[in-house]
Design a protein around this motif. Structure first.
Motif, mmCIF file in Angstrom:
data_model
loop_
_atom_site.group_PDB
_atom_site.id
_atom_site.type_symbol
_atom_site.label_atom_id
_atom_site.label_comp_id
_atom_site.label_asym_id
_atom_site.label_seq_id
_atom_site.Cartn_x
_atom_site.Cartn_y
_atom_site.Cartn_z
ATOM 1 N N GLN A 36 11.714 -0.291 1.778
ATOM 2 C CA GLN A 36 12.567 -1.413 2.185
ATOM 3 C C GLN A 36 14.129 -1.041 1.825
ATOM 4 O O GLN A 36 14.892 -1.019 2.337
ATOM 5 C CB GLN A 36 12.462 -2.802 1.797
ATOM 6 C CG GLN A 36 13.342 -3.873 2.344
ATOM 7 C CD GLN A 36 13.265 -3.919 3.771
ATOM 8 O OE1 GLN A 36 12.167 -4.112 4.388
ATOM 9 N NE2 GLN A 36 14.132 -3.849 4.560
ATOM 10 N N GLY A 37 14.090 -0.446 0.622
ATOM 11 C CA GLY A 37 15.567 0.099 -0.255
ATOM 12 C C GLY A 37 16.071 1.071 0.784
ATOM 13 O O GLY A 37 17.197 1.216 0.897
ATOM 14 N N MET A 38 15.162 2.119 1.281
ATOM 15 C CA MET A 38 15.611 3.288 1.908
ATOM 16 C C MET A 38 16.118 2.863 3.352
ATOM 17 O O MET A 38 17.349 3.271 3.564
ATOM 18 C CB MET A 38 14.572 4.201 2.297
ATOM 19 C CG MET A 38 14.058 4.892 0.818
ATOM 20 S SD MET A 38 15.222 6.083 0.263
ATOM 21 C CE MET A 38 14.934 7.519 1.419
ATOM 22 N N MET A 39 15.534 1.896 3.827
ATOM 23 C CA MET A 39 15.733 1.166 5.201
ATOM 24 C C MET A 39 17.338 0.648 4.970
ATOM 25 O O MET A 39 18.122 0.616 5.808
ATOM 26 C CB MET A 39 14.760 0.369 5.687
ATOM 27 C CG MET A 39 13.774 1.355 6.344
ATOM 28 S SD MET A 39 12.573 0.171 7.268
ATOM 29 C CE MET A 39 11.806 -0.889 5.895
ATOM 30 N N PHE A 44 1.005 -1.133 0.037
ATOM 31 C CA PHE A 44 -0.027 0.195 0.159
ATOM 32 C C PHE A 44 0.911 1.172 -0.053
ATOM 33 O O PHE A 44 2.114 1.270 0.507
ATOM 34 C CB PHE A 44 -0.888 -0.061 1.278
ATOM 35 C CG PHE A 44 -1.880 -0.820 1.370
ATOM 36 C CD1 PHE A 44 -2.210 -1.582 0.067
ATOM 37 C CD2 PHE A 44 -3.038 -0.982 2.248
ATOM 38 C CE1 PHE A 44 -3.343 -2.829 0.102
ATOM 39 C CE2 PHE A 44 -4.138 -1.960 1.977
ATOM 40 C CZ PHE A 44 -4.252 -2.620 0.913
ATOM 41 N N PHE A 45 0.432 2.267 -0.489
ATOM 42 C CA PHE A 45 1.143 3.412 -0.865
ATOM 43 C C PHE A 45 1.033 4.174 1.013
ATOM 44 O O PHE A 45 0.176 4.958 1.025
ATOM 45 C CB PHE A 45 0.479 4.416 -1.764
ATOM 46 C CG PHE A 45 1.187 5.775 -1.845
ATOM 47 C CD1 PHE A 45 2.578 6.022 -2.021
ATOM 48 C CD2 PHE A 45 0.466 6.883 -1.479
ATOM 49 C CE1 PHE A 45 3.174 7.270 -2.137
ATOM 50 C CE2 PHE A 45 0.940 8.221 -1.660
ATOM 51 C CZ PHE A 45 2.340 8.399 -1.911
ATOM 52 N N TYR A 46 2.137 4.125 1.654
ATOM 53 C CA TYR A 46 2.420 4.394 2.825
ATOM 54 C C TYR A 46 3.542 4.995 2.951
ATOM 55 O O TYR A 46 4.579 3.933 2.844
ATOM 56 C CB TYR A 46 1.674 3.851 3.867
ATOM 57 C CG TYR A 46 0.315 3.735 4.076
ATOM 58 C CD1 TYR A 46 -0.452 5.347 4.468
ATOM 59 C CD2 TYR A 46 -0.544 2.938 3.849
ATOM 60 C CE1 TYR A 46 -1.777 5.089 4.658
ATOM 61 C CE2 TYR A 46 -1.975 3.010 3.837
ATOM 62 C CZ TYR A 46 -2.499 4.133 4.284
ATOM 63 O OH TYR A 46 -4.026 4.324 4.243
ATOM 64 N N PRO A 47 4.432 6.107 3.089
ATOM 65 C CA PRO A 47 5.739 6.717 3.119
ATOM 66 C C PRO A 47 5.981 6.129 4.499
ATOM 67 O O PRO A 47 5.244 5.952 5.411
ATOM 68 C CB PRO A 47 5.703 8.168 3.050
ATOM 69 C CG PRO A 47 4.406 8.426 2.297
ATOM 70 C CD PRO A 47 3.577 7.352 2.693
ATOM 71 N N ILE A 48 7.461 6.143 4.795
ATOM 72 C CA ILE A 48 7.826 5.990 6.320
ATOM 73 C C ILE A 48 8.904 6.802 6.522
ATOM 74 O O ILE A 48 9.657 7.322 5.842
ATOM 75 C CB ILE A 48 8.261 4.424 6.688
ATOM 76 C CG1 ILE A 48 9.464 4.102 5.442
ATOM 77 C CG2 ILE A 48 7.077 3.634 6.247
ATOM 78 C CD1 ILE A 48 10.254 2.988 6.207
ATOM 79 N N LEU A 49 9.359 6.976 7.661
ATOM 80 C CA LEU A 49 10.225 8.147 7.956
ATOM 81 C C LEU A 49 11.065 7.706 9.526
ATOM 82 O O LEU A 49 10.728 8.175 10.363
ATOM 83 C CB LEU A 49 9.624 9.545 8.407
ATOM 84 C CG LEU A 49 10.612 10.639 8.369
ATOM 85 C CD1 LEU A 49 11.394 10.939 7.282
ATOM 86 C CD2 LEU A 49 9.951 11.869 8.840
ATOM 87 N N THR A 102 5.811 0.920 -3.485
ATOM 88 C CA THR A 102 6.198 1.325 -2.224
ATOM 89 C C THR A 102 6.831 0.665 -1.378
ATOM 90 O O THR A 102 7.855 1.199 -0.718
ATOM 91 C CB THR A 102 4.695 1.961 -1.553
ATOM 92 O OG1 THR A 102 4.214 2.797 -2.680
ATOM 93 C CG2 THR A 102 5.082 2.750 -0.497
ATOM 94 N N GLY A 103 6.487 -0.610 -1.141
ATOM 95 C CA GLY A 103 7.237 -1.645 -0.360
ATOM 96 C C GLY A 103 8.662 -1.703 -0.517
ATOM 97 O O GLY A 103 9.650 -1.533 0.231
#
Length: 350
Positions: free
Chosen positions: A182-185, A132-137, A177-178
């Motif tokens: 995951q790539g950013m983390m 689902f399209f939910y950004p994380i920070l 989005t997932g």
């Protein structure tokens, strides 16, 4: 670099280099991703893996969590720290049973109301399990953004966090989005690390301001190191053969609902307690002291060992204390220092 290109660079890197074989990435469900995300709060992937495997083996679903006790959950959590996370998982399972017929909700506004879940954790659960399209920070994502955009500020600054949310919401792709999250983390934990980042292999290095300026240490600004208070505690270890007397802790500050040795703020109070219990204080042995560090203070632990010839009735209390069997341990939650002490005794158990 445009917002589209930024996200594409992350996705391309993730496709080639991202982590795809972590235990919670296999046969993903809302439940398993939820457990992993709670465990990963303030804890490294390496530390979480064995705990996650053991947890899912014992509690494969929400029903099994609800059929257990808090002691069962804390037992499996023992040593991972930040025990409120385990308590929140147990509370959430009860809420899910009551309000959602035992099925983990797939709506953001319902998930975020569960204990211990904030905006980032709720977004991570939905994006990583259902795409689902939910950004994380989280901390890793914040660090990447602050270095890339040259935002020299403190991580916990509210204005900065608001600004970072706007940025991440604008660059997170609607599709995949997932994988992007995951790539950013993954980049944050393996490349754009807090110390000595590997800028040469970062997919964002060509336009990253911190890299161009060669001043990564300025993004984010370092907090002034706090001098954490030192506290002292005396543990009384009452031992009968392979049994140890433990008390369920009811204090609010640390280790609530975990089982611990009787503990006191001074040796004088500890010995007085032994005297009141009519235990021969002349028979005690002093063991090697050690320091246990918390996030906000350090605890200097001193140990007094008392060996008794028989289990005394005066030490029996309903539910609040047990004789812990080192040969056949009960399923209870134990603080890390208690585990450490018991482990040393275990060497002598045959």
């Amino acid at each position: 670099m445009t917002k589209y290109i930024f996200s594409q660079f992350i996705l391309n890197w993730y496709h080639k280099n991202g982590r795809k074989d972590l235990p919670w990435q296999k046969n993903k469900t809302l439940y398993t991703v939820w457990i992993s995300e709670i465990m990963l709060q303030q804890t490294t992937v390496k530390s979480v893996i064995p705990y996650f495997k053991k947890f899912i083996l014992n509690f494969p679903n929400i029903k099994s969590l609800n059929d257990s006790t808090l002691d069962d959950v804390l037992h499996l959590w023992s040593g991972l720290g930040y025990y409120n996370r385990a308590k929140n998982i147990y509370k959430s399972a009860q809420i899910i049973k009551k309000d959602f017929q035992g099925i983990f909700p797939d709506q953001f506004l319902k998930i975020i109301k569960l204990p211990g879940i904030g905006k980032t954790t709720a977004g991570a659960i939905l994006s990583l399990s259902l795409n689902f399209f939910y950004p994380i920070l989280d901390g890793n994502v914040k660090r990447i953004l602050m270095r890339y955009y040259g935002i020299s500020a403190f991580l916990k600054d509210k204005k900065t966090e608001k600004k970072l949310w706007k940025i991440i919401e604008s660059i997170t792709p609607i599709y995949n989005t997932g994988k992007f999250n995951q790539g950013m983390m993954d980049i944050g934990s393996s490349i754009c690390t807090p110390v000595k980042p590997k800028c040469k292999i970062c997919p964002l290095n060509k336009e990253c301001i911190a890299k161009i300026e060669e001043k990564w240490e300025q993004y984010p600004l370092k907090n002034i190191k706090k001098i954490y208070p030192k506290k002292t505690s005396w543990f009384i270890i009452i031992k009968h053969n392979n049994y140890f007397w433990l008390i369920k802790n009811t204090e609010e500050n640390i280790w609530k609902n975990l089982f611990c040795f009787p503990k006191f703020n001074s040796k004088k109070i500890a010995l007085k307690w032994l005297e009141n219990k009519k235990i021969n204080i002349n028979s005690h042995e002093k063991m090697t002291s050690f320091v246990h560090k918390f996030s906000h203070f350090s605890l200097h632990i001193h140990l007094i060992l008392i060996k008794i010839s028989c289990i005394s009735n005066f030490l029996q209390k309903k539910n609040s204390s047990i004789w812990y069997n080192l040969k056949n341990p009960q399923h209870i939650g134990l603080p890390q220092p208690v585990q450490k002490i018991l482990k040393n005794f275990k060497k002598d158990v045959f």
